[in-house]
Design an enzyme around this catalytic site. Structure first.
Site, mmCIF file in Angstrom:
data_model
loop_
_atom_site.group_PDB
_atom_site.id
_atom_site.type_symbol
_atom_site.label_atom_id
_atom_site.label_comp_id
_atom_site.label_asym_id
_atom_site.label_seq_id
_atom_site.Cartn_x
_atom_site.Cartn_y
_atom_site.Cartn_z
ATOM 1 C CG HIS A 17 36.443 40.598 37.298
ATOM 2 N ND1 HIS A 17 36.978 40.053 38.447
ATOM 3 C CD2 HIS A 17 36.008 39.538 36.569
ATOM 4 C CE1 HIS A 17 36.845 38.731 38.419
ATOM 5 N NE2 HIS A 17 36.258 38.403 37.271
ATOM 6 C CG HIS A 19 35.848 36.472 32.400
ATOM 7 N ND1 HIS A 19 37.097 35.883 32.470
ATOM 8 C CD2 HIS A 19 35.488 36.740 33.679
ATOM 9 C CE1 HIS A 19 37.468 35.797 33.742
ATOM 10 N NE2 HIS A 19 36.506 36.318 34.499
ATOM 11 C CG HIS A 197 39.579 35.087 38.540
ATOM 12 N ND1 HIS A 197 40.203 35.893 37.626
ATOM 13 C CD2 HIS A 197 38.261 35.044 38.176
ATOM 14 C CE1 HIS A 197 39.304 36.337 36.746
ATOM 15 N NE2 HIS A 197 38.125 35.842 37.054
ATOM 16 C CD GLU A 200 34.629 33.193 41.407
ATOM 17 O OE1 GLU A 200 33.518 33.325 40.865
ATOM 18 O OE2 GLU A 200 35.658 32.891 40.788
ATOM 19 C CG ASP A 278 32.814 37.290 36.779
ATOM 20 O OD1 ASP A 278 33.772 37.098 36.014
ATOM 21 O OD2 ASP A 278 32.558 36.539 37.736
ATOM 22 C CG ASP A 279 31.860 35.259 33.162
ATOM 23 O OD1 ASP A 279 32.542 35.083 32.139
ATOM 24 O OD2 ASP A 279 32.319 35.095 34.315
#
Length: 337
Positions: A17, A19, A197, A200, A278-279
């Site tokens: 996961h 991005h 997603h 969340e 994630d980010d």
């Protein structure tokens, strides 16, 4: 007593996961802005980092899309991807399954070909140099229309050999998975796997929709599934992989304190969870940092850490022989310790 940080540093792992656009560090953002002569609303790297305080997902996305504007050329997408892969390699990541958001680029006039060529060139280099394998996941932006998603899927058709799956990201609330049922069915007909997603910020109902309407192969985030006991039992029984992102959940106020993160409880409930970043440029840590901070906060033990690493491979889209090879690496490392 096992040094958990040392164990985390050594353990082979997969990241499921991530991005790519969310790994754009401020320094690289400024470099690209200069070389592409793009105006950004920040004067210094420190000013960018100071802006990385978010009350919710939407506040993050507002800045995320601003940063994306500096990505224009094939070299930009190569540099973005390579910078992430260097950090992943340093974290003993052996396999990555990364998201990219083509609509965030094609909507600005950047060709789909430019985006995917730059990304895949970096992925190929990482495999050639380090043996770091990868899969690419095309995400639909859920705040955009179903029609726009279909247009993106059409643009992707010449590149299907380089794309493993489709995903669903961006603003969750108000954009349920059901909005994209038809385009996910079309992606399945093309032989693409499906992830989304869900849970969340959105309710457990969104997780049900992702399972039953999108027919997902893997669940991204999924934390709020814990609010529904029947759903938890179903997900555990089906062996559904969760791609959990602890520092992201903290930064976006999904949990008020990392000590309240549900990761340990998810493991205890028999859910197949993994740890991901994630980010990371926005949320304060790449994959090993997510492992380390969460281990301290929720009291993970050696067995938990090893289980999370194993789950990252068994939950991947690698062929079984490659999964078995990576699990054997983990077993050998643990036995030698």
């Amino acid at each position: 007593m096992t040094d958990l940080n040392a164990l985390i540093d050594r353990l082979p792992k997969a990241e499921l996961h991530l991005h790519l656009e969310g790994s754009l560090e401020p320094e690289l953002m400024f470099e690209m802005a200069r070389r592409n002569q793009v105006e950004i609303p920040f004067k210094t790297v420190d000013e960018v980092r100071a802006a990385y305080e978010f009350a919710n997902l939407q506040e993050f996305l507002d800045i995320y899309y601003v940063g994306m504007n500096v990505l224009i050329t094939e070299q930009d997408f190569f540099d973005l991807t390579w910078a992430y892969l260097e950090r992943a390699h340093a974290d003993t990541v052996r396999h990555v399954e990364v998201f990219f958001d083509p609509q965030g680029h094609t909507g600005r006039g950047v060709a789909f070909e430019t985006v995917i060529t730059g990304i895949t060139r970096a992925l190929a280099k990482a495999e050639a140099e380090w043996g770091l394998t990868s899969r690419l996941i095309l995400c639909f932006l859920r705040h955009l229309s179903e029609e726009a998603a279909f247009e993106t899927l059409e643009q992707a058709k010449p590149y299907l050999a380089q794309i493993e799956a489709v995903g669903l990201d961006s603003s969750e609330l108000g954009h349920p998975p059901s909005k994209f049922e038809r385009v996910f069915a079309a992606a399945a007909e093309l032989g693409l796997k499906r992830v989304a997603h869900a849970g969340e910020e959105g309710p457990p109902e969104y997780v049900y929709e992702a399972l039953d309407l999108l027919k997902i192969d893997r669940l991204d985030h999924g934390n709020r599934a814990l609010e529904d006991e029947a759903l938890v039992n179903r997900l555990a029984g089906e062996g559904m992989t969760f791609t959990v992102c602890p520092l992201s959940n903290l930064k976006l106020c999904g949990v008020p304190d990392l000590r309240q993160h549900p990761l340990k409880r998810m493991l205890e409930l028999g859910l197949k969870v993994t740890v991901n970043s994630d980010d990371p440029s926005y949320f304060g840590g790449y994959v090993n940092e997510n492992f380390k901070q969460t281990a301290v906060a929720v009291g993970l033990n050696e067995a938990d850490i090893i289980a999370l690493a194993r789950n990252s491979f068994t939950g991947s889209f690698l062929p079984q022989a490659e999964i078995d090879r990576r699990l054997a690496e983990i077993d050998a490392l643990v036995e030698a310790a």
